[in-house]
Design a protein around this motif. Structure first.
Motif, PDB file in Angstrom:
ATOM      1  N   LEU A  23      26.424  71.768  70.835  1.00  0.00           N
ATOM      2  CA  LEU A  23      26.415  73.130  70.312  1.00  0.00           C
ATOM      3  C   LEU A  23      25.035  73.470  69.748  1.00  0.00           C
ATOM      4  N   ASN A 173      34.961  73.353  71.823  1.00  0.00           N
ATOM      5  CA  ASN A 173      35.826  72.176  71.927  1.00  0.00           C
ATOM      6  C   ASN A 173      37.056  72.420  71.054  1.00  0.00           C
ATOM      7  N   LYS A 314      34.619  61.290  74.502  1.00  0.00           N
ATOM      8  CA  LYS A 314      33.491  61.066  75.422  1.00  0.00           C
ATOM      9  C   LYS A 314      33.781  59.939  76.423  1.00  0.00           C
ATOM     10  N   GLU A 386      35.502  67.440  78.801  1.00  0.00           N
ATOM     11  CA  GLU A 386      34.130  67.864  78.512  1.00  0.00           C
ATOM     12  C   GLU A 386      34.034  69.373  78.747  1.00  0.00           C
ATOM     13  N   GLY A 389      29.273  70.200  78.817  1.00  0.00           N
ATOM     14  CA  GLY A 389      28.373  69.067  79.041  1.00  0.00           C
ATOM     15  C   GLY A 389      27.020  69.616  79.446  1.00  0.00           C
ATOM     16  N   LEU A 390      25.998  69.174  78.740  1.00  0.00           N
ATOM     17  CA  LEU A 390      24.636  69.627  79.078  1.00  0.00           C
ATOM     18  C   LEU A 390      23.824  68.489  79.679  1.00  0.00           C
TER      19      LEU A 390
HETATM   20  C1  GLC Z   1      30.743  70.769  72.759  1.00  0.00           C
HETATM   21  C2  GLC Z   1      31.378  70.248  74.038  1.00  0.00           C
HETATM   22  C3  GLC Z   1      30.363  70.138  75.160  1.00  0.00           C
HETATM   23  C4  GLC Z   1      29.590  71.442  75.310  1.00  0.00           C
HETATM   24  C5  GLC Z   1      28.997  71.843  73.967  1.00  0.00           C
HETATM   25  C6  GLC Z   1      28.239  73.139  74.013  1.00  0.00           C
HETATM   26  O1  GLC Z   1      29.898  69.800  72.224  1.00  0.00           O
HETATM   27  O2  GLC Z   1      31.993  68.995  73.806  1.00  0.00           O
HETATM   28  O3  GLC Z   1      31.003  69.845  76.384  1.00  0.00           O
HETATM   29  O4  GLC Z   1      28.566  71.307  76.270  1.00  0.00           O
HETATM   30  O5  GLC Z   1      30.005  71.951  72.992  1.00  0.00           O
HETATM   31  O6  GLC Z   1      29.045  74.192  74.463  1.00  0.00           O
END
Ligand code: GLC
Length: 492
Positions: A23, A173, A314, A386, A389-390
């Motif tokens: 985030l 999430n 995860k 997920e 996921g970035l």
């Molecule tokens: C949360 C999610 C992840 C997402 C991120 C940003 O951390 O677990 O999958 O990419 O938020 O939106």
């Protein structure tokens, strides 16, 4: 003439100032790309006592702001930093934010998180009110900011400044909902009439995220697959019914990659820069990573990297199960991240068993994250679920091949490599089992031994374009939609 949209983006974490998960990356990139599209964005976050915040040049823009919190009023100060493309405001309160972490320690959440974030949400609105800041829309993220739409529609519903202000809540999430005992309600100043299942209560608790889902004008999440998944019992964590009810106002926009920050050609954190046209320096990055983690490996041994918050969802249980089996092969593993104590200890134990091949650093360092993205051959993301996921998208840009489980955004961005067609940008397993993970990792390791094929997989990833530009445009449409919902079709 259409005026520029004025958006307040609110998040408990923003890179590089405070980061627990992805985030934080979204919160620093999306506003940047929005402002390139002409949106006037201001960010608001708590003023944690972290070095990255302490060292910023800031000015006090409002002091002595009185924030209602239950029966009392809590005094606060608001700081501002100009970051070029947007301004960032920090809400100060040393009692709440002068802590080691954002939400808690490896042993669990801070016990006063309800108070910390009720206060923050109220402080955001009080600040906007007192500073008479012109706002069209407030974009909230996750449970810590999910009460803002609730307060806007209750305490502040008669305030002229907020009359036409719309809200968007992004669900990054839904497993984390901010659930607190009913007594937390007293901090909000709302009366008990609100504590019913159609509003703030959920299974007898005060549930911040659920409240936000009900009160925000528009909702979205971060991939269309995850949007579908959380409308089912299996992944909805109890919110599925509500999300289904709000389906007309519930959207998905997949996150993007900040191509300025994640660019091997200019990346200041890696030892040698490289480009898709000249990948040779990637080897230097690999050697540097091997050294950084104190491993005894040659450049020929395939190196698997993990960059992650270490939590249950995860999927690391799968890897821990088969770690000994995996380590029989010629392979190295570097793990970067922190989180739940259980996983921290498990990974450290693996490192002790294979000190030459496995390196673990329990930290969240941007510099090291970039080194792993560039230096590893494979990036492993075995998530149980997920939302987006970035990391897999970052890894594409660095010629690092993702091995992922097909869920949420991972399923949308990683296409399994096929020996037959030569298509695909990574390796994917579906079943949530250690054997499925091991089988797919082995397939990737075998492919690595075939440089001609490996180059193809890398090449497909390097060609991907998951930039924020597209996603930011979609957010502008989402904002307009939220304004329509709020203003009944009349937007500026
Ligand atoms: C949360 C999610 C992840 C997402 C991120 C940003 O951390 O677990 O999958 O990419 O938020 O939106």
């Amino acid at each position: 003439m259409r005026q520029n949209l004025k958006v307040i983006y609110v998040s408990a974490e923003v890179s590089p100032y405070a980061k627990s998960g992805e985030l934080a990356d979204v919160a620093s990139s999306l506003p940047k790309y929005l402002s390139s599209l002409g949106v006037e964005v201001s960010l608001i976050m708590p003023k944690y006592r972290f070095p990255e915040i302490d060292s910023l040049t800031k000015e006090i823009v409002l002091s002595g702001l009185q924030v209602p919190l239950g029966e009392k009023k809590v005094k606060t100060c608001v700081y501002k930093s100009e970051l070029g493309k947007y301004d960032i405001y920090f809400i100060d309160n040393p009692q709440y934010y002068c802590r080691e972490n954002i939400y808690g320690t490896e042993k669990g959440d801070y016990l006063d998180n309800d108070e910390r974030f009720v206060f923050f949400s109220r402080a955001v609105l009080e600040f906007l009110l007192k500073s008479k800041k012109q706002v069209d829309l407030i974009h909230c993220n996750n449970w810590p900011t999910a009460l803002i739409p609730v307060f806007l529609k209750t305490h502040y519903s008669q305030r002229a400044l907020f009359k036409d202000v719309a809200t968007v809540l992004t669900l990054h999430n839904v497993a984390y909902q901010g659930e607190f005992p009913p007594e937390t309600l007293s901090l909000t100043g709302l009366n008990w009439n609100y504590f019913k299942p159609q509003q703030l209560s959920f299974g007898g608790k005060f549930n911040f995220l659920k409240a936000g889902v009900i009160f925000s004008d528009v909702l979205n999440t971060v991939s269309s697959t995850y949007k579908r998944e959380i409308q089912t019992k299996k992944h909805g964590f109890g919110l599925e019914g509500l999300l289904e009810k709000r389906r007309d106002d519930f959207f998905s926009i997949r996150n993007g990659v900040d191509c300025e920050t994640w660019n091997p050609e200019t990346d200041p954190y890696i030892i040698a820069n490289y480009s898709p046209a000249n990948l040779k320096p990637k080897k230097k990055c690999k050697l540097d990573l091997i050294e950084e983690f104190g491993l005894l490996l040659t450049v020929r041994t395939p190196l698997v990297g993990i960059i992650s918050y270490l939590s249950f969802h995860k999927g690391f249980d799968l890897l821990i199960d088969v770690a000994d089996e995996l380590m029989k092969r010629d392979v190295g593993l570097v793990v970067l991240g922190k989180g739940n104590e259980k996983y921290e200890k498990e990974f450290q134990a693996i490192m002790r068993r294979y000190p030459r091949k496995v390196g673990v650093k329990l930290e969240m360092s941007p510099a090291l994250a970039h080194k792993v993205a560039a230096g590893a051959d494979i990036l492993l993301v075995p998530s149980l679920y997920e939302p987006c996921g970035l990391k897999q998208m970052y890894s594409f840009r660095y010629g690092t091949v993702p091995v992922v489980r097909a869920t949420g955004g991972l399923a949308e961005t990683v296409r399994p490599f096929s020996y037959k067609t030569g298509n695909g940008n990574g390796f994917v397993f579906k079943e949530y089992s250690s054997q499925a993970l091991l089988g797919t990792l082995k397939a990737a390791l075998n492919c690595y031994r075939r440089p001609d094929l490996w180059k193809k997989v890398m090449g497909s990833g390097l060609k991907e374009n998951f930039s924020w530009e597209t996603a930011a445009r979609k957010y502008v449409s989402l904002y307009r939609r939220a304004l329509e919902v709020k203003r009944g079709g009349q937007i500026g």
